[in-house]
Scaffold this active site. Structure first.
Site, PDB file in Angstrom:
ATOM      1  N   HIS A 187      38.056  39.805   4.231  1.00 38.07           N
ATOM      2  CA  HIS A 187      36.830  40.528   3.844  1.00 38.07           C
ATOM      3  C   HIS A 187      36.658  41.870   4.564  1.00 38.07           C
ATOM      4  O   HIS A 187      36.380  42.894   3.928  1.00 38.07           O
ATOM      5  CB  HIS A 187      35.606  39.656   4.138  1.00 38.07           C
ATOM      6  CG  HIS A 187      35.396  38.559   3.151  1.00 38.07           C
ATOM      7  ND1 HIS A 187      35.103  38.777   1.824  1.00 38.07           N
ATOM      8  CD2 HIS A 187      35.437  37.210   3.295  1.00 38.07           C
ATOM      9  CE1 HIS A 187      34.974  37.623   1.198  1.00 38.07           C
ATOM     10  NE2 HIS A 187      35.173  36.653   2.067  1.00 38.07           N
ATOM     11  N   GLU A 227      36.308  37.433  -3.672  1.00 34.78           N
ATOM     12  CA  GLU A 227      37.162  36.360  -3.134  1.00 34.78           C
ATOM     13  C   GLU A 227      38.574  36.359  -3.720  1.00 34.78           C
ATOM     14  O   GLU A 227      39.533  36.175  -2.993  1.00 34.78           O
ATOM     15  CB  GLU A 227      36.531  34.990  -3.390  1.00 34.78           C
ATOM     16  CG  GLU A 227      35.432  34.624  -2.425  1.00 34.78           C
ATOM     17  CD  GLU A 227      35.842  34.728  -0.948  1.00 34.78           C
ATOM     18  OE1 GLU A 227      35.110  35.362  -0.205  1.00 34.78           O
ATOM     19  OE2 GLU A 227      36.905  34.211  -0.561  1.00 34.78           O
TER      20      GLU A 227
END
Ligand SMILES: Cc1ccnc(-n2c(S)nc3sc(C)c(C)c3c2=O)c1
Ligand SMILES: [Fe+3]
Length: 324
Positions: A187, A227
């Site tokens: 991330h 994701e």
């Protein structure tokens, strides 16, 4: 016209609660789905009492964290550092051929500015300050899985709720849940990119006061982008989703000829079912983060929320617009 903080009164009664200013995110702390130390029986650390105790110790920090405070550093153990180092070595070896250019551009800066390397696990506070400089994104420690609503609401404020514990040392290359490796390698690099930051905040803004059905749709869009997103890069496709960039096996698989690759169209993506315990059979390709952001904004306008919102970066607060 702008409806101020008192504007909540202007919203339809049925509007689900949502944070209006940064400090409201503190209310999420106690709402975590599970305390984090009640691990599922199939969890690699389920039988390891000292691992469960360590998880509880680390997640207690997230429980007491308040907006504006620095994120407390964790004194990671040698075993935890070795687990991180194994994941770091394996994945950084694949980034040149599998990660998108935005990820590759920022990675050397993370090494230089945030101590990314095999000798230590980077501290969330150092990384959060770096992101704040790059895009205004900040990290916030979280105890375990937040609800999709709370998690997506945080993105409206450019806040990413991040775990601080690490996976069990017995399986460095697999984790059934987010951990600090997933956050730091998957991330964080993308949240340093302005276009990706804009895209992520767009999803967050769409989630404020959204119906439960729309939250499900936005969480699915999140799933297939932040994701498990794939992007076009010249005549190639590359991975930008954190779940891909932090999973050796799936990073290999997602660019192979095995999965089906479809165009990123939010209305279609929102209906797509996704397994979270095996590799995805379908991935969606974003032409660019700007293009993806515009498509999400269009999708959000088609949702049945009777008002729209804007983020005021000066006051770090949400403004309600044209409450129909
Ligand atoms: C929308 C939302 C809300 C809260 N957490 C998430 N979330 C995130 S960010 N990363 C991961 S990696 C993994 C293996 C799982 C299960 C997982 C996850 O659940 C997503
Ligand atoms: Fe994630």
């Amino acid at each position: 016209h702008i409806v101020g903080a008192a504007g909540a009164g202007e919203l339809p009664e049925s509007t689900p609660w949502f944070p209006r200013k940064m400090v409201d995110l503190d209310t999420f702390a106690d709402k975590v789905l599970e305390m984090g130390e009640e691990l599922d029986s199939d969890h690699p650390g389920a039988k390891d009492a000292s691992y469960r105790a360590r998880r509880a110790e680390i997640t207690m920090i997230a429980k007491t964290y308040k907006t504006g405070q620095p994120i407390p550093n964790i004194d990671y153990t040698q075993v935890e550092i070795e687990t991180w180092a194994a994941v770091f070595d394996k994945l950084t070896g694949m980034f040149p051929t599998h990660a998108c250019r935005e990820h590759q551009h920022v990675f050397p800066l993370l090494i230089q500015n945030c101590g990314y390397g095999t000798h230590a696990i980077p501290q969330l506070e150092v990384v959060s300050k770096f992101l704040k400089d790059c895009t205004g994104f900040t990290l916030r420690p979280v105890m375990g899985l937040l609800t999709s609503r709370d998690f997506l609401n945080g993105l409206a404020f450019r806040v990413f709720h991040s775990t601080q514990y690490i996976r069990h040392h017995s399986s460095p290359l697999y984790t059934p849940e987010p951990d600090v490796c997933h956050e730091l390698l998957g991330h964080v690099p993308l949240f340093a990119n302005p276009d990706f930051a804009d895209f992520s905040q767009e999803i967050g803004l769409a989630s404020l006061g959204a119906s439960d059905e729309d939250i499900e749709r936005l969480a699915t869009i999140y799933w297939f982008t932040v994701e498990f997103g794939i992007c076009r890069q010249g005549d190639q496709i590359r991975a930008y989703g954190a779940g891909l960039l932090s999973s050796f096996g799936e990073l290999e698989y997602c660019l192979s000829d095995k999965p089906e690759i479809r165009a990123f169209e939010p209305a279609k993506v929102a209906q797509q079912k996704y397994p979270i315990t095996e590799y995805q059979p379908v991935y969606f390709v974003a032409e660019s983060f700007k293009d993806a952001q515009m498509r999400v904004r269009e999708f959000a306008n088609s949702c049945d929320r009777p008002f729209s919102v804007r983020y005021n970066a000066y006051t770090e607060s949400i403004e309600i617009l044209d409450s129909k």
